[in-house]
Design an enzyme around this catalytic site. Structure first.
Site, PDB file in Angstrom:
ATOM      1  N   HIS A   1      -2.393   0.909   8.709  1.00 36.12           N
ATOM      2  CA  HIS A   1      -0.531   1.240   8.018  1.00 36.12           C
ATOM      3  C   HIS A   1      -0.948   2.601   7.550  1.00 36.12           C
ATOM      4  CE1 HIS A   1       3.950   1.554   7.570  1.00 36.12           C
ATOM      5  NE2 HIS A   1       3.279   2.048   6.443  1.00 36.12           N
TER       6      HIS A   1
ATOM      7  N   GLN B   1       3.591   9.514   0.692  1.00 30.90           N
ATOM      8  CA  GLN B   1       4.820   9.052   0.459  1.00 30.90           C
ATOM      9  C   GLN B   1       4.716   9.946  -0.613  1.00 30.90           C
ATOM     10  OE1 GLN B   1       2.865   4.913   2.047  1.00 30.90           O
ATOM     11  NE2 GLN B   1       5.632   4.737   2.293  1.00 30.90           N
TER      12      GLN B   1
ATOM     13  N   GLY C   1       0.826  -1.566  -0.093  1.00 35.97           N
ATOM     14  CA  GLY C   1      -0.528  -0.231   0.384  1.00 35.97           C
ATOM     15  C   GLY C   1       1.135   1.404  -0.273  1.00 35.97           C
TER      16      GLY C   1
ATOM     17  N   HIS D   1      -0.619   7.383   8.128  1.00 37.37           N
ATOM     18  CA  HIS D   1       0.122   7.341   7.266  1.00 37.37           C
ATOM     19  C   HIS D   1       0.081   9.159   7.132  1.00 37.37           C
ATOM     20  CE1 HIS D   1       4.132   5.908   5.882  1.00 37.37           C
ATOM     21  NE2 HIS D   1       3.515   4.815   5.697  1.00 37.37           N
TER      22      HIS D   1
ATOM     23  N   CYS E   1       7.474  -0.635   5.332  1.00 42.94           N
ATOM     24  CA  CYS E   1       7.141   0.857   5.108  1.00 42.94           C
ATOM     25  C   CYS E   1       8.299   1.334   4.005  1.00 42.94           C
ATOM     26  CB  CYS E   1       6.971   1.940   6.016  1.00 42.94           C
ATOM     27  SG  CYS E   1       6.479   3.200   5.538  1.00 42.94           S
ATOM     28  N   LEU E   2       7.461   1.767   2.809  1.00 46.70           N
ATOM     29  CA  LEU E   2       8.264   2.275   1.841  1.00 46.70           C
ATOM     30  C   LEU E   2       8.655   3.070   2.217  1.00 46.70           C
ATOM     31  CD1 LEU E   2       5.571   1.019  -0.963  1.00 46.70           C
ATOM     32  CD2 LEU E   2       7.545  -0.205   0.014  1.00 46.70           C
TER      33      LEU E   2
END
Length: 224
Positions: free
Chosen positions: A173, A85, A80, A177, A131-132
């Site tokens: 999650h 992000q 996701g 963010h 997490c990216l």
């Protein structure tokens, strides 16, 4: 959020925007259409602010953002991705994730709000989470095993998405963010510092892998 593993289930149909479909391509259409954007990294201010609500629906700009987020998430091998992000201050996230039961979930949601879960129905599951925007490390984080998130789709239609297991973790999650929170915030200070050290050691390899995946898709890699 970074990808996890899955196990068998009775109904393996893909859920698109929460609705089972009889067939779905391996590569989501949004990935085909979208461009790859740079993923923000812990320490950038946009990840620490509560994002603005989406107020304009059905626009080409919103559709393009969603396509780009899907493409960026795919290239980064994510489950996701939230709008902040990719450095966009909007309450929006996308997902393309296969849960523990082998069910693939694909979709997007704007202005998401998680339902409150009564204390007597709360069950926390401790599992590894990545997490990216924290490229590299995974850490064990407690999350509720079920989640319901309510919001709107890109055209402004009401949307309710329910998840369990790893998909529930993803919904929580990504909603975090949009409130300016990272999974690192749920760790003890020593564990958080260790994760950041690991990130510094591994992020160059992660960025190189993302660039290579983008090139394989015929897309210009984003600058890290």
């Amino acid at each position: 959020m970074a990808v996890g593993l899955g196990d068998p289930a009775q109904d393996h149909r893909v859920r698109v925007q929460g609705v089972p479909v009889e067939s779905y391509p391996r590569l989501a259409p949004e990935v085909e259409r979208g461009g790859v954007r740079r993923i923000t990294v812990v320490g950038e201010d946009v990840l620490r602010r509560r994002c603005r609500e989406v107020t304009e629906f059905g626009t080409p700009e919103l559709a393009k953002l969603i396509d780009d987020m899907f493409a960026t998430n795919h290239v980064a091998q994510g489950a996701g991705l939230a709008a902040n992000q990719v450095d966009v201050d909007l309450q929006l996230f996308v997902w393309d994730i296969t849960d523990e039961w082998g069910v693939r979930h694909v979709g997007h949601i704007a202005n998401p709000v998680l339902d409150e879960v009564p204390a007597e129905h709360r069950r926390l599951v401790e599992e590894a989470e990545g997490c990216l925007s924290v490229p590299g490390p995974y850490r064990v984080v407690p999350r509720l095993d079920r989640a319901v998130v309510r919001g709107r789709d890109k055209d402004g239609n009401p949307l309710v998405i329910e998840g369990r297991g790893y998909f529930a973790r993803c919904l929580q999650h990504e909603t975090d963010h949009l409130h300016g929170h990272l999974y690192l915030d749920r760790l003890a200070q020593r564990e958080r510092k260790a994760a950041l050290r690991e990130m510094r050691d591994s992020q160059d390899r992660v960025f190189a892998r993302r660039a290579a995946t983008a090139k394989k898709l015929g897309k210009s890699p984003a600058l890290s």
